[in-house]
Enzyme design. Structure first.
Site, PDB file in Angstrom:
ATOM      1  N   LEU A   1      24.728   0.199   2.785  1.00  0.00           N
ATOM      2  CA  LEU A   1      24.232  -0.751   3.789  1.00  0.00           C
ATOM      3  C   LEU A   1      22.751  -0.498   4.063  1.00  0.00           C
ATOM      4  CD1 LEU A   1      27.124  -1.005   6.413  1.00  0.00           C
ATOM      5  CD2 LEU A   1      26.893  -2.023   4.135  1.00  0.00           C
TER       6      LEU A   1
ATOM      7  N   ARG B   1      12.588   0.830  14.888  1.00  0.00           N
ATOM      8  CA  ARG B   1      12.117   2.068  15.510  1.00  0.00           C
ATOM      9  C   ARG B   1      11.242   2.914  14.590  1.00  0.00           C
ATOM     10  NH1 ARG B   1      17.517   4.618  17.662  1.00  0.00           N
ATOM     11  NH2 ARG B   1      18.427   3.077  16.262  1.00  0.00           N
TER      12      ARG B   1
ATOM     13  N   LYS C   1      12.561   1.001   6.392  1.00  0.00           N
ATOM     14  CA  LYS C   1      12.901   2.385   6.729  1.00  0.00           C
ATOM     15  C   LYS C   1      13.464   3.165   5.550  1.00  0.00           C
ATOM     16  CE  LYS C   1      16.691   3.019   9.236  1.00  0.00           C
ATOM     17  NZ  LYS C   1      17.543   3.137  10.442  1.00  0.00           N
TER      18      LYS C   1
ATOM     19  N   GLY D   1      26.126  -7.162  11.985  1.00  0.00           N
ATOM     20  CA  GLY D   1      26.857  -5.914  12.183  1.00  0.00           C
ATOM     21  C   GLY D   1      27.337  -5.305  10.873  1.00  0.00           C
TER      22      GLY D   1
ATOM     23  N   ASP E   1      20.337   4.915   5.477  1.00  0.00           N
ATOM     24  CA  ASP E   1      19.446   5.717   6.327  1.00  0.00           C
ATOM     25  C   ASP E   1      20.012   7.103   6.616  1.00  0.00           C
ATOM     26  OD1 ASP E   1      21.464   5.197   8.138  1.00  0.00           O
ATOM     27  OD2 ASP E   1      20.172   4.272   9.645  1.00  0.00           O
TER      28      ASP E   1
ATOM     29  N   ASN F   1      16.323   7.096  12.155  1.00  0.00           N
ATOM     30  CA  ASN F   1      15.944   5.828  12.784  1.00  0.00           C
ATOM     31  C   ASN F   1      14.467   5.761  13.109  1.00  0.00           C
ATOM     32  OD1 ASN F   1      18.628   4.693  12.939  1.00  0.00           O
ATOM     33  ND2 ASN F   1      19.046   6.275  14.452  1.00  0.00           N
TER      34      ASN F   1
ATOM     35  N   ASN G   1      -9.511  32.017 -23.724  1.00  0.00           N
ATOM     36  CA  ASN G   1     -10.079  32.437 -22.447  1.00  0.00           C
ATOM     37  C   ASN G   1     -11.093  31.394 -21.995  1.00  0.00           C
ATOM     38  OD1 ASN G   1     -10.401  34.946 -20.527  1.00  0.00           O
ATOM     39  ND2 ASN G   1     -12.415  34.052 -20.859  1.00  0.00           N
TER      40      ASN G   1
ATOM     41  N   ALA H   1     -15.273  30.944 -15.947  1.00  0.00           N
ATOM     42  CA  ALA H   1     -15.402  30.294 -14.639  1.00  0.00           C
ATOM     43  C   ALA H   1     -16.276  29.053 -14.731  1.00  0.00           C
ATOM     44  CB  ALA H   1     -15.999  31.276 -13.641  1.00  0.00           C
TER      45      ALA H   1
ATOM     46  N   TYR I   1     -13.663  11.790 -18.488  1.00  0.00           N
ATOM     47  CA  TYR I   1     -13.691  10.385 -18.066  1.00  0.00           C
ATOM     48  C   TYR I   1     -15.104   9.829 -18.204  1.00  0.00           C
ATOM     49  CZ  TYR I   1     -12.761   6.402 -14.936  1.00  0.00           C
ATOM     50  OH  TYR I   1     -12.603   5.161 -14.395  1.00  0.00           O
TER      51      TYR I   1
HETATM   52  C1  UD1 Z   1      26.790   3.004  13.272  1.00  0.00           C
HETATM   53  C2  UD1 Z   1      28.293   3.074  13.593  1.00  0.00           C
HETATM   54  C3  UD1 Z   1      28.562   4.259  14.528  1.00  0.00           C
HETATM   55  C4  UD1 Z   1      28.083   5.526  13.882  1.00  0.00           C
HETATM   56  C5  UD1 Z   1      26.601   5.408  13.496  1.00  0.00           C
HETATM   57  C6  UD1 Z   1      26.188   6.612  12.662  1.00  0.00           C
HETATM   58  C7  UD1 Z   1      29.145   0.781  13.566  1.00  0.00           C
HETATM   59  C8  UD1 Z   1      29.561  -0.365  14.382  1.00  0.00           C
HETATM   60  N1  UD1 Z   1      28.688   1.831  14.238  1.00  0.00           N
HETATM   61  O1  UD1 Z   1      26.111   2.713  14.461  1.00  0.00           O
HETATM   62  O2  UD1 Z   1      29.956   4.352  14.792  1.00  0.00           O
HETATM   63  O3  UD1 Z   1      28.268   6.615  14.778  1.00  0.00           O
HETATM   64  O4  UD1 Z   1      26.369   4.233  12.694  1.00  0.00           O
HETATM   65  O5  UD1 Z   1      24.822   6.596  12.414  1.00  0.00           O
HETATM   66  O6  UD1 Z   1      29.235   0.751  12.353  1.00  0.00           O
HETATM   67  N2  UD1 Z   1      23.360  -2.530   8.750  1.00  0.00           N
HETATM   68  C9  UD1 Z   1      23.446  -3.630   7.930  1.00  0.00           C
HETATM   69  N3  UD1 Z   1      23.715  -4.836   8.467  1.00  0.00           N
HETATM   70  C10 UD1 Z   1      23.939  -5.000   9.794  1.00  0.00           C
HETATM   71  C11 UD1 Z   1      23.875  -3.881  10.640  1.00  0.00           C
HETATM   72  C12 UD1 Z   1      23.606  -2.653  10.083  1.00  0.00           C
HETATM   73  O7  UD1 Z   1      23.241  -3.531   6.710  1.00  0.00           O
HETATM   74  O8  UD1 Z   1      24.190  -6.154  10.216  1.00  0.00           O
HETATM   75  C13 UD1 Z   1      23.092  -1.227   8.146  1.00  0.00           C
HETATM   76  C14 UD1 Z   1      21.806  -0.589   8.645  1.00  0.00           C
HETATM   77  O9  UD1 Z   1      20.715  -0.924   7.799  1.00  0.00           O
HETATM   78  C15 UD1 Z   1      22.117   0.900   8.569  1.00  0.00           C
HETATM   79  C16 UD1 Z   1      23.621   0.951   8.817  1.00  0.00           C
HETATM   80  O10 UD1 Z   1      24.110  -0.329   8.519  1.00  0.00           O
HETATM   81  O11 UD1 Z   1      21.848   1.432   7.294  1.00  0.00           O
HETATM   82  C17 UD1 Z   1      23.982   1.368  10.231  1.00  0.00           C
HETATM   83  O12 UD1 Z   1      23.517   0.401  11.125  1.00  0.00           O
HETATM   84  P1  UD1 Z   1      23.029   0.797  12.597  1.00  0.00           P
HETATM   85  O13 UD1 Z   1      22.640  -0.442  13.296  1.00  0.00           O
HETATM   86  O14 UD1 Z   1      22.010   1.874  12.512  1.00  0.00           O
HETATM   87  O15 UD1 Z   1      24.385   1.360  13.232  1.00  0.00           O
HETATM   88  P2  UD1 Z   1      24.543   2.269  14.511  1.00  0.00           P
HETATM   89  O16 UD1 Z   1      24.385   1.442  15.730  1.00  0.00           O
HETATM   90  O17 UD1 Z   1      23.673   3.449  14.385  1.00  0.00           O
HETATM   91 CA    CA Z   2      21.878   4.127  12.928  1.00  0.00          CA
END
Ligand code: UD1
Ligand code: CA
Length: 450
Positions: A13, A20, A27, A83, A108, A229, A362, A365, A372
């Site tokens: 993902l 941030r 990132k 999500g 990440d 993050n 050898n 110095a 170049y």
């Molecule tokens: C998520 C978990 C949480 C866990 C934490 C660990 C969920 C709902 N929550 O929370 O339980 O403790 O990670 O770090 O999964 N991403 C997408 N598409 C999206 C949203 C996110 O690709 O729509 C990717 C982000 O780029 C990232 C990862 O998913 O690589 C996690 O997303 P992030 O928003 O950081 O999740 P957390 O809120 O940290």
């Molecule tokens: Ca996260």
């Protein structure tokens, strides 16, 4: 009973906004230990034999898409980002017909070890879904793992948790693995009725439990699963990586004089009984052989260093450097794209670039390879046993024969035959008594003006 190995896939993902980090670059393309977080996670997936790797990217992260394509990953687009559950759903089409086990990884979270992910997949021999958990010092915003004995009942996001659930110390690292059919059937049923209005991947645990499936947990250390993050998280991940490498090298018989001041890269290789002095930075693609010594304050990248080699102090080895056994590059020496033959010595203050230097040479110095001309780079070749006098300028392309001897201060533009003496500077002449006459004349002039 013969066990047939179940095929594996990974979904990485990487579609999140990563605001941030405060960066024009996405990132997950920031480096830890000299390579991007995306490349760490890709390597992790490959190290456990994931045959299919899908990277979920957003429309805005074109740089991630390009990097993922270069890494040979399959791309799935998630637009808009609703999500982590929605992100996994977006990878479904790319895995049509895939029947094996799937691990969801976050781009990440760079430092997960292959054996840890192997344990997660291993759990799928008896459980239907497995989550990688950890106990952070501060559980903060992490999802909480609600367990009953060795069973995982649910994952509750901090924002949606009751006070009792918030008190749970076991948290979700983000890594979740399940059979492809279970994963996608559960993800299709995730709803977004929660604090963030997002489709949470974490909800699949409760959904699969409701189907009568079994959910389990594997544990890892906080440093291994830490997510990045912000820039300060990035610095923490770098620290965790460096301390892991330092520990590994010392356990493998490498002397580190002041470990906390020595920096490595993801692919650094150092053989037993090598010694690294304080304040040295080793960039990507470096190999150091047995009994070689890197004295303090060196910067080394893209270099292969043989056995019993001496480097530094204060040496800079750049990409394409090859130091053969028993060779030496001393104080304030810079080398780039050059082979330094066995036992050859460049002891002080030299620049050697685009060069092939034989055995037992050898180099005095202040020797400079003038490689170049403002447009192109040219090669300098130095034969075995040659002696290059101090302060020589070697105007490339140029070839110094084996056993040749270069007088100091020469500007060498023509090839030098084997065993010849080359002198390429103006002849010294004397004007007897000139200095005394000059001083007398100056003193007289000054006295007259006062
Ligand atoms: C998520 C978990 C949480 C866990 C934490 C660990 C969920 C709902 N929550 O929370 O339980 O403790 O990670 O770090 O999964 N991403 C997408 N598409 C999206 C949203 C996110 O690709 O729509 C990717 C982000 O780029 C990232 C990862 O998913 O690589 C996690 O997303 P992030 O928003 O950081 O999740 P957390 O809120 O940290
Ligand atoms: Ca996260």
């Amino acid at each position: 009973m013969t066990s047939v190995k179940i095929p594996r896939a990974a979904i990485i993902l990487a579609a999140g906004k990563s605001t941030r980090m405060k960066s024009a670059r996405s990132k997950v393309l920031h480096d830890v230990g000299g390579r991007s977080m995306l490349s760490w996670v890709t390597d992790l997936a490959r190290s456990v034999d994931a045959q299919r790797i899908i990277c979920v990217v957003g429309q805005a992260n074109q740089d991630v898409r390009a990097a993922a394509e270069r890494l040979g990953l399959q791309i799935a687009l998630q637009e808009p980002q609703q999500g982590t559950g929605h992100a996994v759903q977006c990878a479904k089409a790319a895995l049509t017909g895939f029947e094996g086990h799937v691990a969801v990884l976050y781009a990440d979270t760079p430092l997960i070890e292959p054996q840890t992910l192997e344990r997660v997949f291993g759990t799928l021999e008896h459980d239907d879904v497995c989550v990688l958990g950890f106990e952070p010092e501060d559980a903060g915003a992490y999802g909480r793992l609600i367990t009953q004995g060795d069973r995982l009942e649910a994952i509750v996001e901090a924002k949606d948790a009751t006070p009792e659930q918030l008190a749970v110390t076991l948290c979700n690292s983000g890594v979740i693995a399940a059979g492809a059919n279970d994963l996608f059937s559960a993800v299709d049923r995730v709803r977004n009725e929660n604090a963030k209005g997002e489709y949470y991947l974490t909800d699949i645990v409760e959904i699969l439990n409701g189907d009568g499936k079994r959910a389990g947990v594997v544990r890892a250390s906080e440093t291994e699963v830490m997510g990045v993050n912000s820039r300060s998280d990035l610095a923490l991940a770098e620290q965790a990586f460096q301390s892991r490498m330092r520990g590994r090298f010392m356990a493998a018989g490498v002397t580190l004089r002041d470990p906390d001041t020595i920096y490595f890269s993801w692919d650094t290789q150092i053989a037993m009984d090598a010694e690294i002095g304080a304040n040295t930075v080793i960039g990507p693609h470096v190999e150091i052989g047995r009994k070689s010594v890197i004295h303090p304050f060196c910067h080394i990248e893209g270099a292969v260093i043989g056995e019993g080699v001496q480097i530094g102090p204060f040496a800079r080895l750049r990409p394409g450097t090859q130091m053969q056994d028993g060779s030496k590059a001393g104080n304030f020496v810079e080398i780039k794209k050059a082979v330094i033959g066995q036992g050859s010595k460049i002891n002080h203050l030299s620049y050697i670039g685009d060069a092939q230097i034989g055995v037992g040479v050898n180099i005095g110095a202040g020797t400079i390879t003038c490689n170049y001309d403002g447009y192109n780079k040219h090669l300098t070749q130095i034969g075995d046993g040659a002696f290059i006098g101090t302060n020589s300028s070697l105007i490339a392309p140029v070839k110094i024969g084996a056993g040749a001897y270069l007088g100091s201060g020469g500007v060498i533009t023509d090839d030098v035959p084997d065993d010849a003496l080359a002198l390429a500077r103006s002849k010294q002449s004397h004007k007897e008594g000139w200095a005394a006459r000059y001083r007398a004349a100056q003193a007289k002039r000054k006295a007259k003006n006062e």
